[in-house]
Design an enzyme around this catalytic site. Structure first.
Site, PDB file in Angstrom:
ATOM      1  N   ASP A  43       0.839  -1.208   0.000  1.00 35.12           N
ATOM      2  CA  ASP A  43       0.000   0.000   0.000  1.00 35.12           C
ATOM      3  C   ASP A  43       0.873   1.258   0.000  1.00 35.12           C
ATOM      4  O   ASP A  43       0.356   2.376  -0.038  1.00 35.12           O
ATOM      5  CB  ASP A  43      -1.025  -0.009   1.142  1.00 35.12           C
ATOM      6  CG  ASP A  43      -0.400  -0.066   2.517  1.00 35.12           C
ATOM      7  OD1 ASP A  43       0.841  -0.157   2.613  1.00 35.12           O
ATOM      8  OD2 ASP A  43      -1.150  -0.012   3.517  1.00 35.12           O
ATOM      9  N   SER A  44       2.197   1.061  -0.013  1.00 37.31           N
ATOM     10  CA  SER A  44       3.113   2.172  -0.293  1.00 37.31           C
ATOM     11  C   SER A  44       2.778   2.814  -1.638  1.00 37.31           C
ATOM     12  O   SER A  44       3.201   3.940  -1.909  1.00 37.31           O
ATOM     13  CB  SER A  44       4.570   1.686  -0.284  1.00 37.31           C
ATOM     14  OG  SER A  44       4.723   0.541  -1.108  1.00 37.31           O
ATOM     15  N   ASP A  82      -1.142  -6.037   0.039  1.00 33.53           N
ATOM     16  CA  ASP A  82      -1.440  -5.423   1.332  1.00 33.53           C
ATOM     17  C   ASP A  82      -2.937  -5.227   1.524  1.00 33.53           C
ATOM     18  O   ASP A  82      -3.644  -4.804   0.596  1.00 33.53           O
ATOM     19  CB  ASP A  82      -0.783  -4.033   1.409  1.00 33.53           C
ATOM     20  CG  ASP A  82       0.569  -4.071   2.088  1.00 33.53           C
ATOM     21  OD1 ASP A  82       0.854  -5.043   2.816  1.00 33.53           O
ATOM     22  OD2 ASP A  82       1.344  -3.117   1.892  1.00 33.53           O
ATOM     23  N   LYS A 111      -1.274  -9.299   3.334  1.00 28.61           N
ATOM     24  CA  LYS A 111      -0.445  -8.842   4.457  1.00 28.61           C
ATOM     25  C   LYS A 111      -1.234  -7.854   5.289  1.00 28.61           C
ATOM     26  O   LYS A 111      -1.913  -6.982   4.737  1.00 28.61           O
ATOM     27  CB  LYS A 111       0.847  -8.194   3.931  1.00 28.61           C
ATOM     28  CG  LYS A 111       1.710  -7.567   5.042  1.00 28.61           C
ATOM     29  CD  LYS A 111       3.136  -7.312   4.588  1.00 28.61           C
ATOM     30  CE  LYS A 111       3.369  -6.052   3.809  1.00 28.61           C
ATOM     31  NZ  LYS A 111       3.024  -4.802   4.520  1.00 28.61           N
ATOM     32  N   GLU A 113      -1.038  -5.364   9.012  1.00 29.91           N
ATOM     33  CA  GLU A 113      -0.135  -4.770  10.011  1.00 29.91           C
ATOM     34  C   GLU A 113      -0.696  -4.937  11.411  1.00 29.91           C
ATOM     35  O   GLU A 113      -1.899  -4.777  11.624  1.00 29.91           O
ATOM     36  CB  GLU A 113       0.025  -3.260   9.732  1.00 29.91           C
ATOM     37  CG  GLU A 113       0.687  -2.949   8.422  1.00 29.91           C
ATOM     38  CD  GLU A 113       0.888  -1.446   8.189  1.00 29.91           C
ATOM     39  OE1 GLU A 113       0.680  -0.635   9.121  1.00 29.91           O
ATOM     40  OE2 GLU A 113       1.257  -1.096   7.056  1.00 29.91           O
ATOM     41  N   GLU A 179       9.676  -4.354   9.933  1.00 32.42           N
ATOM     42  CA  GLU A 179      10.103  -3.060   9.390  1.00 32.42           C
ATOM     43  C   GLU A 179      10.806  -2.223  10.460  1.00 32.42           C
ATOM     44  O   GLU A 179      10.242  -1.962  11.532  1.00 32.42           O
ATOM     45  CB  GLU A 179       8.886  -2.307   8.826  1.00 32.42           C
ATOM     46  CG  GLU A 179       9.275  -0.975   8.208  1.00 32.42           C
ATOM     47  CD  GLU A 179       8.221  -0.372   7.287  1.00 32.42           C
ATOM     48  OE1 GLU A 179       7.163  -1.007   7.080  1.00 32.42           O
ATOM     49  OE2 GLU A 179       8.454   0.743   6.780  1.00 32.42           O
TER      50      GLU A 179
END
Ligand code: KIV
Length: 261
Positions: A43-44, A82, A111, A113, A179
């Site tokens: 999602d960057s 993501d 993925k 978080e 990260e």
């Protein structure tokens, strides 16, 4: 296509896993062609493709759109997509979001978080046969609350992070991204877990590395992250830069200590 069991075997055999982000068909093609076993549709993309200041505005529809493009260009790499901000707000929402990323987007894995909050979601997804990758350490989706900060520097927070990683694995995650975690702690977590641990800004001792594609091609707008290296600076083409990255990861030459956070 690279399978989850191949990635697990690579961990067991100490063979480094190379991963990069990609957001479109052409670059996904060259990333896979260069030898990356894993592509992350991160999602960057909200920042590096869409020009937002954070990843927060990214929607599931946009993730599906980019994952579709990546999968058209990707020859064989394992593709992680993501789950964007708020697409995992509760159990029904995360099941719906993951379903779209796999069924419409063609992703192989999702993925998400975080730690405690997402454990029941990992259990539910995993029970349904959805491969899940966890993401601990610096959490870009929590940037408004926590900022972009390194976690696990002191003993207490390091212990919490180790326990969170073990819990994510126990819940059923098949991979973990770490990260901006101090290198010795990332090494300890990698050793403690049986699933592959992919690091970004977390030293060279994780099972593999991931970077944001635009950062490693020297295209960062503004200041590049300390942990990223411009591989295009010493290469003759994008393809050469991608191959240099894969070679450096596979031979544990990247990240060298100067790229540690
Ligand atoms: O969105 C992304 O690109 C990521 C990487 C920073 C790991 O999550």
């Amino acid at each position: 296509m690279i399978s989850l069991s191949q990635l697990q075997k690579m961990k067991q055999q100490g063979e480094k896993i190379a991963c990069l982000t990609a957001y479109d068909a052409t670059l996904a093609h060259w990333v896979a062609e260069a030898g990356c076993e894993v592509i992350l549709v991160g999602d960057s993309l909200g920042m590096v493709v869409q020009g937002h200041r954070t990843t927060l505005p990214v929607t599931v529809d946009e993730m599906v759109y980019h994952t579709q493009m990546v999968q058209r260009g990707n020859g064989h790499a394992w593709c992680i997509a993501d789950l964007p901000f708020m697409s995992d707000a509760d159990l029904p929402t995360v099941l719906q979001s993951a379903s779209r990323l796999l069924k419409a987007g063609g992703a192989n894995m999702v993925k998400l978080e975080g730690a405690e909050r997402v454990l029941p979601m990992i259990v539910a997804l995993s029970d349904l046969g959805v491969p899940v990758c966890g993401h601990l350490g610096l959490l870009p989706q929590s940037v408004l609350k926590n900022g972009y900060r390194v976690t696990g520097r002191d003993e207490a927070s390091a212990q919490i992070l180790l326990e969170q990683a073990l819990a994510v694995e126990a819940a059923g995650a098949e991979m973990l991204v770490l990260e901006c975690v101090p290198s010795p702690l990332a090494a300890k977590i990698t050793e403690a877990l049986s699933i592959p641990v992919i690091g970004i800004g977390s030293g060279a001792q994780t099972d593999g590395q991931v970077l944001v594609l635009t950062d490693m091609l020297g295209l960062t707008v503004g200041k590049a992250p300390k942990f990223s290296k411009n591989f295009l600076a010493e290469a003759n083409s994008i393809q050469d830069a991608l191959q240099a990255y894969v070679f450096a990861v596979k031979n544990a030459k990247f990240p060298s200590p100067e790229y540690e956070v």
